[in-house]
Enzyme design. Structure first.
Site, PDB file in Angstrom:
ATOM      1  N   GLU A 168      39.885  -2.842  -5.679  1.00 50.93           N
ATOM      2  CA  GLU A 168      40.714  -2.246  -5.448  1.00 50.93           C
ATOM      3  C   GLU A 168      41.308  -0.645  -5.531  1.00 50.93           C
ATOM      4  O   GLU A 168      42.241  -0.374  -5.989  1.00 50.93           O
ATOM      5  CB  GLU A 168      41.730  -2.729  -4.861  1.00 50.93           C
ATOM      6  CG  GLU A 168      42.004  -4.517  -4.344  1.00 50.93           C
ATOM      7  CD  GLU A 168      43.654  -4.686  -4.107  1.00 50.93           C
ATOM      8  OE1 GLU A 168      44.581  -4.351  -4.036  1.00 50.93           O
ATOM      9  OE2 GLU A 168      42.926  -6.304  -3.738  1.00 50.93           O
ATOM     10  N   GLU A 366      39.717 -11.711  -2.811  1.00 49.53           N
ATOM     11  CA  GLU A 366      40.844 -12.333  -2.653  1.00 49.53           C
ATOM     12  C   GLU A 366      41.311 -12.709  -1.769  1.00 49.53           C
ATOM     13  O   GLU A 366      41.633 -12.143  -0.938  1.00 49.53           O
ATOM     14  CB  GLU A 366      41.436 -11.759  -4.070  1.00 49.53           C
ATOM     15  CG  GLU A 366      41.324 -11.159  -5.653  1.00 49.53           C
ATOM     16  CD  GLU A 366      42.595 -10.143  -5.674  1.00 49.53           C
ATOM     17  OE1 GLU A 366      43.650  -9.648  -5.898  1.00 49.53           O
ATOM     18  OE2 GLU A 366      42.054  -8.928  -6.888  1.00 49.53           O
TER      19      GLU A 366
HETATM   20  C1  BGP Z   1      45.180  -7.728  -5.348  1.00 49.62           C
HETATM   21  C2  BGP Z   1      45.014  -7.111  -7.029  1.00 49.62           C
HETATM   22  C3  BGP Z   1      45.310  -8.755  -7.620  1.00 49.62           C
HETATM   23  C4  BGP Z   1      46.502  -9.569  -7.617  1.00 49.62           C
HETATM   24  C5  BGP Z   1      46.895  -9.852  -5.895  1.00 49.62           C
HETATM   25  C6  BGP Z   1      48.175 -10.418  -5.748  1.00 49.62           C
HETATM   26  O1  BGP Z   1      45.540  -7.057  -4.753  1.00 49.62           O
HETATM   27  O2  BGP Z   1      43.787  -7.188  -6.639  1.00 49.62           O
HETATM   28  O3  BGP Z   1      45.183  -8.036  -9.191  1.00 49.62           O
HETATM   29  O4  BGP Z   1      47.597  -9.223  -8.652  1.00 49.62           O
HETATM   30  O5  BGP Z   1      46.352  -8.597  -5.078  1.00 49.62           O
HETATM   31  O6  BGP Z   1      49.159  -9.529  -5.476  1.00 49.62           O
HETATM   32  P1  BGP Z   1      50.086  -9.392  -5.983  1.00 49.62           P
HETATM   33  O7  BGP Z   1      49.787  -9.457  -7.357  1.00 49.62           O
HETATM   34  O8  BGP Z   1      50.793  -8.063  -5.987  1.00 49.62           O
HETATM   35  O9  BGP Z   1      51.394 -10.036  -5.444  1.00 49.62           O
END
Ligand code: BGP
Length: 471
Positions: A168, A366
């Protein structure tokens, strides 16, 4: 109804270094941006938890690998922590202790029948490079990243065959320099775009290196393009969605897959006085070195509408000038995270890649559901009965399998995350894992019901989905 999961369709899971490993063994001066932000603004991190202990993966990774083996997981993606990989970032002096940890992790995964997939930067840019070079503002940092990549390929390339440059890449500078909601709260739209460009350039240079070295395997990037839906059929709403997509999605997708930034984007950046510094030679490197494959992170749909108010001309340019967010009344929500749930986006993304990006090979790297207060769902044995997570995965995977049926080149689905882990600011508030992490000193681990369900679908390659009926 039963849907078949093709035999070669990957069902995996992901995490990152900084969100799991903790600071054990970390040396003076090895802070990453995330570590520094946590130290500077601990009060914005939920209940004070952060990267300091995380899940103590550095020490306990074998426990997690044992769980992977137990459920038959075949693929696991994490990152190398760039900030910990060197003791001297400019002369690329490797921290042998940390590098050995990555060796040990890779070997443990392979022993357990799990293929490791490695990302070179999941927000772990060394603070040293931020302070000395203003981070990705600098072309020096692009070169240092390429040298780092080469050392990582040389050291682990015999065992790791699937690589990613960034996770990202748009996120950090969007939060820090565009929205200015994260430390150090500097609003600087031109810097935002300069960082985007340098990450695109760094990726192209690392792709070139990977191919020149004739590495065995492939190299890609993990993007988080948001499937952008306009509020309505009105021309104004359609334009808002088109421009959102241009600034946040196509800014990476087009150069990295098609070899060039969209002309329209360059014109708008120029018009707003935020065109990034670049040379023709850089654009040529980007043109000649598209990625081999893509990882796509997809959690929620992005809905936009035409802006309702005139832009405040005293504020610096932000692409928000062209759109407002839109909340669809009645939408299905994950209230813990504040994200809409809309599985159809998986299919729509797949069709877009098929139609607009040459059906480049890709996989979901993801998708997942972070839920607050999961201890509520623990049974007498302490197992979290997370049926909501099973439903979420099932619905998203099902839409993806439909896309595969319809000719999408999607190769797999990787859940975020294998275990509960630390999120930026939300820390351990919302839990994502197939494995629960207790916040005791031991960071005790326990498989959730979803872990057992995952095991079943990996083994049987069948997804049971409910028929939609009129009620
Ligand atoms: C994505 C990232 C992850 C992870 C995930 C969940 O954007 O790549 O690192 O954190 O989001 O989101 P959050 O952690 O903000 O709940």
């Amino acid at each position: 109804m039963k849907k078949r999961i093709p035999a070669d369709f990957v069902i995996g899971a992901a995490s990152s270094a900084w969100q799991t490993e903790g600071w054990m063994g970390k040396k003076e001066g090895q802070d990453s941006y995330l570590d520094s932000w946590y130290k500077q603004e601990r009060f914005v991190w939920h209940e004070g938890y952060g990267p300091a202990v995380a899940t103590n993966f550095y020490e306990k990774f074998q426990d997690d690998v044992d769980f992977m083996k137990e459920i038959g997981l075949t693929h696991y993606r994490t990152s190398i922590n760039w900030a910990r990989f060197f003791t001297d970032y400019e002369n690329c002096v490797v921290d042998e202790d940390y590098a050995q940890h990555i060796d040990d992790l890779i070997d443990a995964l392979l022993d357990a029948g799990v293929e490791p997939m490695l990302c070179l930067e999941h927000y772990e840019m060394p603070t040293f490079l931020q302070e000395k070079y203003d981070g990705w503002s600098s072309k020096e940092v692009v070169e240092l990243f390429v040298r780092y990549a080469e050392i990582a390929f040389d050291r682990y390339g015999d065992r790791v065959k699937q690589w990613f440059t960034f996770n990202e890449p748009v996120v950090i500078q969007t939060r820090v320099y565009l929205d200015a909601i994260r430390w150090p709260h500097e609003q600087n739209t031109k810097k935002w775009m300069q960082w985007n460009h340098h990450k695109v350039l760094a990726t192209a240079k690392v792709v070139r290196l990977f191919h020149e070295k004739e590495m065995d395997g492939r190299i890609g990037i993990i993007l988080n393009p948001e499937v952008t839906y306009p509020r309505s059929s009105s021309e104004a709403d359609q334009k808002a969605a088109h421009l959102y997509d241009l600034f946040f999605n196509r800014v990476y997708l087009d150069p990295l897959v098609k070899g060039a930034y969209p002309e329209e984007l360059l014109e708008l950046l120029e018009k707003q006085g935020v065109l990034f510094d670049h040379t023709e030679e850089e654009l040529a490197v980007i043109k000649d070195n598209p990625v081999d494959f893509l990882g796509i992170n997809l959690y929620y749909p992005k809905r936009v509408q035409a802006p309702r108010y005139e832009w405040n001309k005293d504020t610096p340019f932000h692409p928000e000038m062209y759109y407002d967010p839109f909340e669809l009344p009645g939408r299905r929500m994950n209230k813990s995270r504040g994200w809409e749930i809309y599985p159809q986006m998986m299919y729509d993304m797949a069709m877009r890649i098929k139609e607009e990006y040459g059906n480049i090979p890709w996989l979901i790297t993801e998708n997942g559901m972070g839920i607050e207060g999961e201890e509520r769902f623990q049974d007498d044995q302490g197992m979290v009965q997370d049926d909501y997570r099973i439903d979420y995965i099932r619905d998203h995977l099902s839409a993806l399998l439909d896309a595969v049926e319809d000719g999408s080149s999607c190769e797999g689905y990787m859940l975020w995350a294998f275990t509960d882990c630390v999120s930026p600011m939300n820390a351990f508030k919302n839990r994502y894992g197939l494995v629960r992490i207790e916040l005791d000193e031991e960071r005790t681990r326990k498989l959730k019901k979803s872990g057992l369900w995952y095991k079943e679908i990996i083994e049987n390659r069948v997804l049971e989905v409910e028929e939609i009926t009129d009620k």
